[in-house]
Design an enzyme around this catalytic site. Structure first.
Site, PDB file in Angstrom:
ATOM      1  N   GLU A  94      39.518  10.522  53.116  1.00 16.56           N
ATOM      2  CA  GLU A  94      40.739   9.723  53.186  1.00 16.56           C
ATOM      3  C   GLU A  94      41.276   9.668  54.619  1.00 16.56           C
ATOM      4  OE1 GLU A  94      45.061   9.449  50.925  1.00 16.56           O
ATOM      5  OE2 GLU A  94      43.635  11.002  50.367  1.00 16.56           O
ATOM      6  N   ARG A 130      30.066  23.903  43.447  1.00 17.00           N
ATOM      7  CA  ARG A 130      29.902  23.957  41.988  1.00 17.00           C
ATOM      8  C   ARG A 130      28.605  23.316  41.518  1.00 17.00           C
ATOM      9  NH1 ARG A 130      35.410  23.281  43.016  1.00 17.00           N
ATOM     10  NH2 ARG A 130      35.141  21.046  42.903  1.00 17.00           N
TER      11      ARG A 130
END
Length: 182
Positions: free
Chosen positions: A103, A66
């Site tokens: 993560e 994006r």
């Protein structure tokens, strides 16, 4: 330069919240609705142009994917080059790469080795739609600098400030966002 209350309202109202995406408990900020709203996209791009027109930039670097949309549009408006920062394995020429933590593991972004070679010590603005934990953006700033340029600022449409990614990034470059999500 800050957004007016009217500009902020136009942009914020054009961003859709999607609950429980990509997993339960997450509220995804969907900018596709901003992109298909001509007025909101125009307000966004005009604000960015006004903010950065005096920065003497040589390039805009956009983060996959994006960041390509906002970055390429801004580069065209400013009359400067656009450089894509991609996920590993997506660029066809010789690249340099930077790993960053996720993560559960690592990911990697890369840039063409010669991305900024036409202009020594090029001044680069990094652009993406959103900053969350800051890992991708920090790796991207490091890549820009490794490629011989200077990342003068990182710009985001949205900042998820509750995740503190912008704080990590401020150790590497200036950070600007149009809309903050607390």
């Amino acid at each position: 330069m800050t957004l007016s209350n009217t500009e902020r309202a136009i942009i914020e109202s054009a961003i859709r919240d999607i609950k429980d995406f990509p997993k339960p408990g997450i509220v995804f900020k969907d900018i596709t609705t901003l992109l298909n709203n001509g007025k909101a996209f125009g307000v966004t791009m005009n604000h960015l142009y006004e903010k950065y027109k005096e920065y003497n930039l040589d390039y805009i670097a956009g983060i996959d994917a994006r960041g390509f949309i906002f970055g390429a549009a801004l580069a065209q408006m400013l009359g400067v080059g656009f450089v894509p920062i991609r996920k590993k394995g997506k660029l066809p020429y010789t690249t340099i790469s930077e790993k960053y933590s996720l993560e559960y593991g690592f990911d990697e972004v890369e840039i063409h080795l010669d991305a900024f070679s036409a202009i020594p010590n090029a001044r680069v603005l990094l652009v993406d739609d959103l900053i969350a934990t800051g890992g991708t953006a920090a790796a991207s700033v490091k890549l820009i600098n490794q490629a011989g340029a200077l990342c003068v600022e990182a710009c985001f449409i949205l900042c998820l400030s509750f995740l503190d990614g912008y704080k990590k990034l401020q150790e590497l470059t200036e950070v600007y966002s149009l809309v903050e999500v607390k």
